[in-house]
Each structure stands twice: as C-alpha cells, then as structure tokens.
Design an enzyme around this catalytic site. Structure first.
Site, PDB file in Angstrom:
ATOM      1  N   HIS A 112      19.007 -20.747   9.191  1.00 14.79           N
ATOM      2  CA  HIS A 112      17.935 -21.629   9.683  1.00 14.79           C
ATOM      3  C   HIS A 112      17.750 -22.819   8.741  1.00 14.79           C
ATOM      4  CE1 HIS A 112      17.169 -18.876  12.835  1.00 14.79           C
ATOM      5  NE2 HIS A 112      16.602 -17.948  12.098  1.00 14.79           N
ATOM      6  N   ARG A 155      19.929 -14.325   7.506  1.00 17.12           N
ATOM      7  CA  ARG A 155      19.782 -15.224   8.657  1.00 17.12           C
ATOM      8  C   ARG A 155      18.990 -16.481   8.320  1.00 17.12           C
ATOM      9  NH1 ARG A 155      20.698 -13.509  13.730  1.00 17.12           N
ATOM     10  NH2 ARG A 155      18.965 -14.760  14.467  1.00 17.12           N
ATOM     11  N   TRP A 201       8.848 -14.437  18.760  1.00 14.85           N
ATOM     12  CA  TRP A 201       7.921 -13.543  18.039  1.00 14.85           C
ATOM     13  C   TRP A 201       8.495 -12.131  17.963  1.00 14.85           C
ATOM     14  CZ3 TRP A 201       4.176 -15.882  15.488  1.00 14.85           C
ATOM     15  CH2 TRP A 201       3.634 -17.064  15.991  1.00 14.85           C
ATOM     16  N   ASP A 225      21.355 -23.300  18.943  1.00 12.25           N
ATOM     17  CA  ASP A 225      21.661 -21.874  18.810  1.00 12.25           C
ATOM     18  C   ASP A 225      22.817 -21.646  17.832  1.00 12.25           C
ATOM     19  OD1 ASP A 225      21.347 -19.197  19.296  1.00 12.25           O
ATOM     20  OD2 ASP A 225      22.401 -19.210  21.206  1.00 12.25           O
ATOM     21  N   GLY A 226      22.764 -20.508  17.126  1.00 13.43           N
ATOM     22  CA  GLY A 226      23.890 -20.123  16.275  1.00 13.43           C
ATOM     23  C   GLY A 226      23.597 -20.084  14.786  1.00 13.43           C
ATOM     24  N   ASN A 227      22.352 -20.338  14.401  1.00 13.72           N
ATOM     25  CA  ASN A 227      22.015 -20.307  12.960  1.00 13.72           C
ATOM     26  C   ASN A 227      22.271 -18.936  12.356  1.00 13.72           C
ATOM     27  OD1 ASN A 227      21.083 -22.906  13.220  1.00 13.72           O
ATOM     28  ND2 ASN A 227      18.919 -22.338  13.262  1.00 13.72           N
ATOM     29  N   ARG A 241      23.495 -27.255  24.572  1.00 10.05           N
ATOM     30  CA  ARG A 241      23.267 -25.957  23.941  1.00 10.05           C
ATOM     31  C   ARG A 241      24.474 -25.644  23.066  1.00 10.05           C
ATOM     32  NH1 ARG A 241      20.498 -20.483  25.726  1.00 10.05           N
ATOM     33  NH2 ARG A 241      21.031 -19.287  23.865  1.00 10.05           N
ATOM     34  N   ARG A 251      11.392 -11.265  17.074  1.00  9.55           N
ATOM     35  CA  ARG A 251      12.384 -11.107  15.990  1.00  9.55           C
ATOM     36  C   ARG A 251      11.756 -10.328  14.829  1.00  9.55           C
ATOM     37  NH1 ARG A 251      16.690 -15.965  15.779  1.00  9.55           N
ATOM     38  NH2 ARG A 251      17.076 -15.933  17.999  1.00  9.55           N
ATOM     39  N   SER A 275      17.713 -20.198  28.835  1.00  8.16           N
ATOM     40  CA  SER A 275      16.793 -19.455  27.949  1.00  8.16           C
ATOM     41  C   SER A 275      15.356 -19.995  27.936  1.00  8.16           C
ATOM     42  CB  SER A 275      17.348 -19.420  26.522  1.00  8.16           C
ATOM     43  OG  SER A 275      18.539 -18.680  26.481  1.00  8.16           O
ATOM     44  N   GLU A 321       9.461 -16.265  22.942  1.00  8.18           N
ATOM     45  CA  GLU A 321      10.073 -14.935  22.788  1.00  8.18           C
ATOM     46  C   GLU A 321      10.517 -14.650  21.346  1.00  8.18           C
ATOM     47  OE1 GLU A 321      11.048 -17.119  25.323  1.00  8.18           O
ATOM     48  OE2 GLU A 321       9.671 -16.133  26.707  1.00  8.18           O
ATOM     49  N   LEU A 380      12.064 -43.714  18.128  1.00  6.46           N
ATOM     50  CA  LEU A 380      12.547 -42.461  18.720  1.00  6.46           C
ATOM     51  C   LEU A 380      11.381 -41.491  18.853  1.00  6.46           C
ATOM     52  CD1 LEU A 380      15.088 -40.569  19.409  1.00  6.46           C
ATOM     53  CD2 LEU A 380      14.906 -39.808  17.048  1.00  6.46           C
TER      54      LEU A 380
HETATM   55  C1  FPP Z   1      18.623 -20.145  17.130  1.00  8.60           C
HETATM   56  O1  FPP Z   1      19.642 -19.576  16.348  1.00  8.60           O
HETATM   57  C2  FPP Z   1      17.753 -20.946  16.296  1.00  8.60           C
HETATM   58  C3  FPP Z   1      16.414 -20.725  16.135  1.00  8.60           C
HETATM   59  C4  FPP Z   1      15.687 -19.626  16.757  1.00  8.60           C
HETATM   60  C5  FPP Z   1      15.630 -21.581  15.223  1.00  8.60           C
HETATM   61  C6  FPP Z   1      16.008 -23.026  15.226  1.00  8.60           C
HETATM   62  C7  FPP Z   1      15.483 -23.646  14.011  1.00  8.60           C
HETATM   63  C8  FPP Z   1      16.094 -24.620  13.309  1.00  8.60           C
HETATM   64  C9  FPP Z   1      17.350 -25.307  13.689  1.00  8.60           C
HETATM   65  C10 FPP Z   1      15.509 -25.100  12.062  1.00  8.60           C
HETATM   66  C11 FPP Z   1      14.424 -26.070  12.323  1.00  8.60           C
HETATM   67  C12 FPP Z   1      13.193 -25.308  12.316  1.00  8.60           C
HETATM   68  C13 FPP Z   1      11.959 -25.790  12.405  1.00  8.60           C
HETATM   69  C14 FPP Z   1      10.901 -24.823  12.118  1.00  8.60           C
HETATM   70  C15 FPP Z   1      11.594 -27.200  12.750  1.00  8.60           C
HETATM   71  P1  FPP Z   1      19.744 -18.000  16.306  1.00  8.60           P
HETATM   72  O2  FPP Z   1      18.936 -17.540  15.141  1.00  8.60           O
HETATM   73  O3  FPP Z   1      19.348 -17.431  17.627  1.00  8.60           O
HETATM   74  O4  FPP Z   1      21.263 -17.809  16.028  1.00  8.60           O
HETATM   75  P2  FPP Z   1      22.189 -16.599  16.530  1.00  8.60           P
HETATM   76  O5  FPP Z   1      22.279 -16.743  18.026  1.00  8.60           O
HETATM   77  O6  FPP Z   1      23.481 -16.886  15.856  1.00  8.60           O
HETATM   78  O7  FPP Z   1      21.540 -15.338  16.067  1.00  8.60           O
END
Ligand code: FPP
Length: 237
Positions: free
Chosen positions: A32, A28, A64, A15-17, A176, A66, A184, A62, A126
């Site tokens: 990612h 955003r 979808w 989380d946090g991208n 997390r 976004r 979640s 969930e 792995l």
């Molecule tokens: C949550 O951060 C992250 C995601 C919903 C996507 C995770 C995807 C990756 C790490 C890239 C790898 C992807 C694939 C397709 C293999 P957030 O967007 O909810 O961050 P926020 O809480 O800061 O908004």
C-alpha cells in the site's frame, strides 16, 4: 478520430498492492505504501497529459472486512497522506474531493479531509476524487434517500445531481490494474458509457508508460453512446 484523444475523466481501481508485497516477502502494508508512490506519480502524469478529472478507489465499503491491522494501516496511510501530500497537491493546482461515507471515520481523519478540501478548493487544473469508504451501491442509495427525504421525484437527472460525483462528468475511461476484470462496486451509476481498460500490472508497477498505453488504447476506441457507427461518423445529433 471520433472523440477527444485524452480522456477528460479517468477513474482507477488500484488493485494489486497486496500481491506486489507478498511476492517480495513483505507485509501487505508495504504494498500500500508503494501504491501511494504510484498514485503520486499518476496524479502528476495525468496533470501533464491534460486529464481534468482523476477518480481513484482507495478504500471500499467492503475493505472493513480485511484484517484489523491492514484496515488501521490504510487509515494511517490516509492520515499521513493528508499531512504530507496536500501542500504539494495544492501547489500543483489539484483540487481534492473525498467521496464516500465519512461517519465511520475518526474525527481526526474527517477533520483532515475537510481541511484538505478547503485548502484546495480554488484549484482548477485537475479535480482529484479519492473514494474512501465508498461503494457504488452506497452512492446510489444515498442519492435516492436524499431525494426521498426532500420529497423530490426520482428521475435520472435528479439522481445524477444527488450522486457523490455530481461535480464532475461521468468517467470516460476506467482502468483496473492487477489482472482482475470486474467493477467491484466502483462507480456503478457513472460507468454506464465508460470505456474499460484492464491491465495485468500490479498497481505499484503501473507507471507513466503504462498510463500512456491505457490512453493510447482509449484513443483507438469508437464511443457510440448507443448510436450507430455511421451516425457517430456523421456527428448526427
Ligand atoms: C487494492 O490492492 C488496493 C487497496 C485496497 C488500497 C489502495 C490504496 C492505495 C493505492 C494507497 C493510497 C491510499 C490512500 C489511503 C489514499 P489489494 O490490497 O486488494 O491487492 P491484492 O489484490 O494484490 O491483494
């Protein structure tokens, strides 16, 4: 020490991208993409530390909801990752499994998932499970539906065998990132006895040192699985 120092199975809510990108005035999707770099490094580091199973939450049932452009960017990222990353993962001894409902994905992506799984099927270093269009409730429901369709009794053991992660033991450690402290809809069935570790770092910043800190914290925990501390110390069955 009451358990193996390095967790056998590590699962991560990455989380946090979005916040990582927003803080830099970037879209955003840039977060990612950076998250993908962090994931690549994480897979490598887990392999080096002797982790045998890594499971990550890449796209939830969930997600979808976004904005459409973010959903299509995540689909595109998966397609690009399948094309670019799989040969390297295959060479490094990683076995890929995609966990989640595939019917909603495009033919191209579905085909890519199957090819990636086939190309890495012989690897044993792995097991890397990528949860995509996945939800813990979906998994429990699909397992129960599968057993019901076969007319089989629903027991803890039969359910465990029908779950999408039946090929690996339950996670020892669930991490997390991103500062939130909730599950979640991730691995609801399998998390029964997992150790939970929360980090304030945003996923793109979660590097090898952060992962080692999580492993060190895990190593200090006493896992009792419902027993008393004394029983664990005496290794009473
Ligand atoms: C949550 O951060 C992250 C995601 C919903 C996507 C995770 C995807 C990756 C790490 C890239 C790898 C992807 C694939 C397709 C293999 P957030 O967007 O909810 O961050 P926020 O809480 O800061 O908004």
């Amino acid at each position: 020490m009451t358990h193996q120092r390095t967790p056998h199975h590590v699962a991560i809510v990455m989380d946090g991208n979005g916040r990582w990108a927003t803080r830099r005035f970037l879209p955003r999707v840039a977060g990612h993409k950076k998250g993908m770099d962090a994931l690549r490094a994480c897979v490598r580091h887990c392999g080096e530390r002797g982790v045998k199973v890594l499971t990550v939450f890449a796209f939830s049932s969930e997600n979808w909801n976004r904005p459409a452009d973010e959903v299509s960017a995540l689909m595109e990222l998966l397609a690009v990752a399948l094309a670019r990353e799989v040969p390297q993962l295959a060479a490094e001894g990683v076995r890929l499994h995609f966990i989640g409902e595939r019917s909603a994905l495009s033919d191209k992506v579905r085909d890519g998932l199957e090819k990636a799984e086939a190309a890495t099927a012989g690897n044993t270093k792995l097991a890397f499970n990528v949860c995509f269009n996945y939800g813990g409730r979906w998994d429990i429901a699909q397992a129960a539906a599968r057993l019901a369709a076969r007319g089989e009794p629903i027991t803890e053991a039969s359910m465990a065998e029908a779950m999408a992660l039946a090929h690996v033991p339950d996670p020892d450690l669930i991490i997390r990132t991103g500062g939130e402290q909730r599950i979640s809809n991730f691995l609801l069935w399998q998390a029964a006895y997992s150790e939970l570790y929360f980090s304030d770092k945003l996923w793109p910043d979660f590097d090898a040192a952060a992962l080692d800190a999580a492993f060190a914290d895990y190593a200090s925990r006493e896992r009792r699985f419902g027993k008393t501390s004394e029983q664990v110390a005496q290794k009473v069955a």
